[in-house]
Design a protein around this motif. Structure first.
Motif, PDB file in Angstrom:
ATOM      1  N   GLU A   1       0.795  -1.154   0.143  1.00 54.94           N
ATOM      2  CA  GLU A   1      -0.099   0.264  -0.011  1.00 54.94           C
ATOM      3  C   GLU A   1       0.715   1.236  -0.053  1.00 54.94           C
ATOM      4  N   LEU A   2       0.317   2.453  -0.182  1.00 52.74           N
ATOM      5  CA  LEU A   2       1.024   3.705  -0.185  1.00 52.74           C
ATOM      6  C   LEU A   2       1.149   3.938   1.363  1.00 52.74           C
ATOM      7  N   ALA A   3       2.550   4.735   1.438  1.00 48.70           N
ATOM      8  CA  ALA A   3       2.672   4.975   2.777  1.00 48.70           C
ATOM      9  C   ALA A   3       2.237   6.632   3.069  1.00 48.70           C
ATOM     10  N   PRO A   4       2.053   6.819   4.372  1.00 48.79           N
ATOM     11  CA  PRO A   4       1.467   8.477   4.527  1.00 48.79           C
ATOM     12  C   PRO A   4       2.181   9.426   3.420  1.00 48.79           C
ATOM     13  N   ARG A   5       3.276   9.257   3.390  1.00 47.12           N
ATOM     14  CA  ARG A   5       4.273  10.072   2.519  1.00 47.12           C
ATOM     15  C   ARG A   5       3.520  10.080   1.151  1.00 47.12           C
ATOM     16  N   GLY A   6       3.264   8.930   0.643  1.00 49.76           N
ATOM     17  CA  GLY A   6       2.948   8.639  -0.666  1.00 49.76           C
ATOM     18  C   GLY A   6       1.499   9.195  -0.708  1.00 49.76           C
ATOM     19  N   ARG A   7       0.776   9.072   0.227  1.00 49.61           N
ATOM     20  CA  ARG A   7      -0.594   9.786   0.051  1.00 49.61           C
ATOM     21  C   ARG A   7      -0.528  11.395  -0.126  1.00 49.61           C
ATOM     22  N   ARG A   8       0.369  11.823   0.752  1.00 49.52           N
ATOM     23  CA  ARG A   8       0.795  13.270   0.987  1.00 49.52           C
ATOM     24  C   ARG A   8       0.946  13.669  -0.602  1.00 49.52           C
ATOM     25  N   ALA A   9       2.025  12.878  -1.207  1.00 50.07           N
ATOM     26  CA  ALA A   9       2.737  13.173  -2.375  1.00 50.07           C
ATOM     27  C   ALA A   9       1.651  13.089  -3.299  1.00 50.07           C
ATOM     28  N   ALA A  10       0.790  12.147  -3.807  1.00 52.46           N
ATOM     29  CA  ALA A  10      -0.401  12.037  -4.477  1.00 52.46           C
ATOM     30  C   ALA A  10      -1.093  13.104  -4.373  1.00 52.46           C
ATOM     31  N   ALA A  11      -1.649  13.500  -3.201  1.00 53.80           N
ATOM     32  CA  ALA A  11      -2.450  14.624  -3.172  1.00 53.80           C
ATOM     33  C   ALA A  11      -1.862  16.216  -3.706  1.00 53.80           C
ATOM     34  N   ARG A  12      -0.588  16.212  -3.593  1.00 53.58           N
ATOM     35  CA  ARG A  12       0.210  17.428  -4.295  1.00 53.58           C
ATOM     36  C   ARG A  12       0.144  17.343  -5.825  1.00 53.58           C
ATOM     37  N   VAL A  13       0.438  16.117  -6.239  1.00 51.82           N
ATOM     38  CA  VAL A  13       0.129  15.837  -7.760  1.00 51.82           C
ATOM     39  C   VAL A  13      -1.250  16.052  -7.994  1.00 51.82           C
ATOM     40  N   GLU A  14      -2.299  15.556  -7.485  1.00 48.65           N
ATOM     41  CA  GLU A  14      -3.552  15.950  -7.961  1.00 48.65           C
ATOM     42  C   GLU A  14      -3.804  17.643  -7.903  1.00 48.65           C
ATOM     43  N   ALA A  15      -3.268  18.402  -7.081  1.00 49.77           N
ATOM     44  CA  ALA A  15      -3.464  19.678  -6.858  1.00 49.77           C
ATOM     45  C   ALA A  15      -2.694  20.486  -7.962  1.00 49.77           C
ATOM     46  N   HIS A  16      -1.566  19.692  -8.459  1.00 53.68           N
ATOM     47  CA  HIS A  16      -0.843  20.332  -9.430  1.00 53.68           C
ATOM     48  C   HIS A  16      -1.693  19.801 -10.919  1.00 53.68           C
ATOM     49  N   LEU A  17      -2.069  18.860 -11.067  1.00 56.73           N
ATOM     50  CA  LEU A  17      -2.804  18.499 -12.142  1.00 56.73           C
ATOM     51  C   LEU A  17      -4.200  19.260 -12.517  1.00 56.73           C
ATOM     52  N   ARG A  18      -4.948  19.695 -11.498  1.00 56.50           N
ATOM     53  CA  ARG A  18      -6.016  20.324 -11.256  1.00 56.50           C
ATOM     54  C   ARG A  18      -5.470  21.901 -11.469  1.00 56.50           C
ATOM     55  N   SER A  19      -4.557  22.407 -10.920  1.00 52.90           N
ATOM     56  CA  SER A  19      -4.200  23.774 -11.152  1.00 52.90           C
ATOM     57  C   SER A  19      -3.680  24.212 -12.513  1.00 52.90           C
ATOM     58  N   SER A  20      -2.927  22.985 -13.224  1.00 54.72           N
ATOM     59  CA  SER A  20      -2.398  23.428 -14.279  1.00 54.72           C
ATOM     60  C   SER A  20      -3.538  23.040 -15.527  1.00 54.72           C
ATOM     61  N   GLY A  21      -4.574  22.591 -15.180  1.00 57.15           N
ATOM     62  CA  GLY A  21      -5.585  22.166 -16.444  1.00 57.15           C
ATOM     63  C   GLY A  21      -5.457  21.032 -17.010  1.00 57.15           C
TER      64      GLY A  21
END
Length: 165
Positions: free
Chosen positions: A25-45
């Protein structure tokens, strides 16, 4: 013009030494990183029509965390992407339907980094140095998916979770 997003899964946990690699499974650090990637994808359109994702638990969990930014993208979970070689990944990408303008591949190293280095042109120094977990490389290519091969895609962005903090 086609767009390819190459995403390495987020950091996985090694807390359970009895877990098979495919089931980690993802580690807590991995979950935080994936959330940052999601925000990046969203903000970059970012617009994605198709997601090809390894069947490993950590890749599927990464997908779940970034999926809100992907809109109505078709998602295909492919067991063959787990343990795939660079040649295997290229073969799969070449079979993407031509009506797909933007695709995302979620998988594992070393094949993800090797794929990026093989198909990429432009400044690949960041990719060459390290392709950490949850790193995202974005490429543009002219021509059909079936023509994807060495040096045929321009690297237009490479981001790591650390850069997105």
């Amino acid at each position: 013009m086609k767009r390819l997003l190459v995403l390495r899964h987020a950091k996985s946990s090694w807390d359970d030494p009895t877990a098979a690699d495919h089931e980690r499974e993802l580690a807590p650090r991995g979950r935080r990183a994936a959330a940052r990637v999601e925000a990046h994808l969203r903000s970059s359109g970012a617009r994605v029509d198709l997601v090809l994702c390894s069947s490993a638990r950590r890749t599927r969990q990464t997908l779940e965390l970034i999926e809100p930014a992907l809109g109505e993208a078709e998602v295909i979970i492919e067991p063959a992407l787990y343990g795939a070689s660079t040649a295997d990944l290229l073969d799969r990408l070449r079979r993407i339907p031509e009506e797909v303008a933007a695709a995302m591949l979620i998988g594992h190293n070393p094949a993800m980094q090797d794929l990026a280095l093989e198909i990429g042109t432009g400044d690949l120094s960041g990719v060459r140095g390290k392709f950490p977990t949850a790193a995202l490389a974005t490429f543009e290519l002219d021509g059909p998916w079936s023509d994807l091969r060495e040096g045929r895609a321009r690297l237009v962005a490479f981001v790591t979770p650390r850069e997105l903090e």
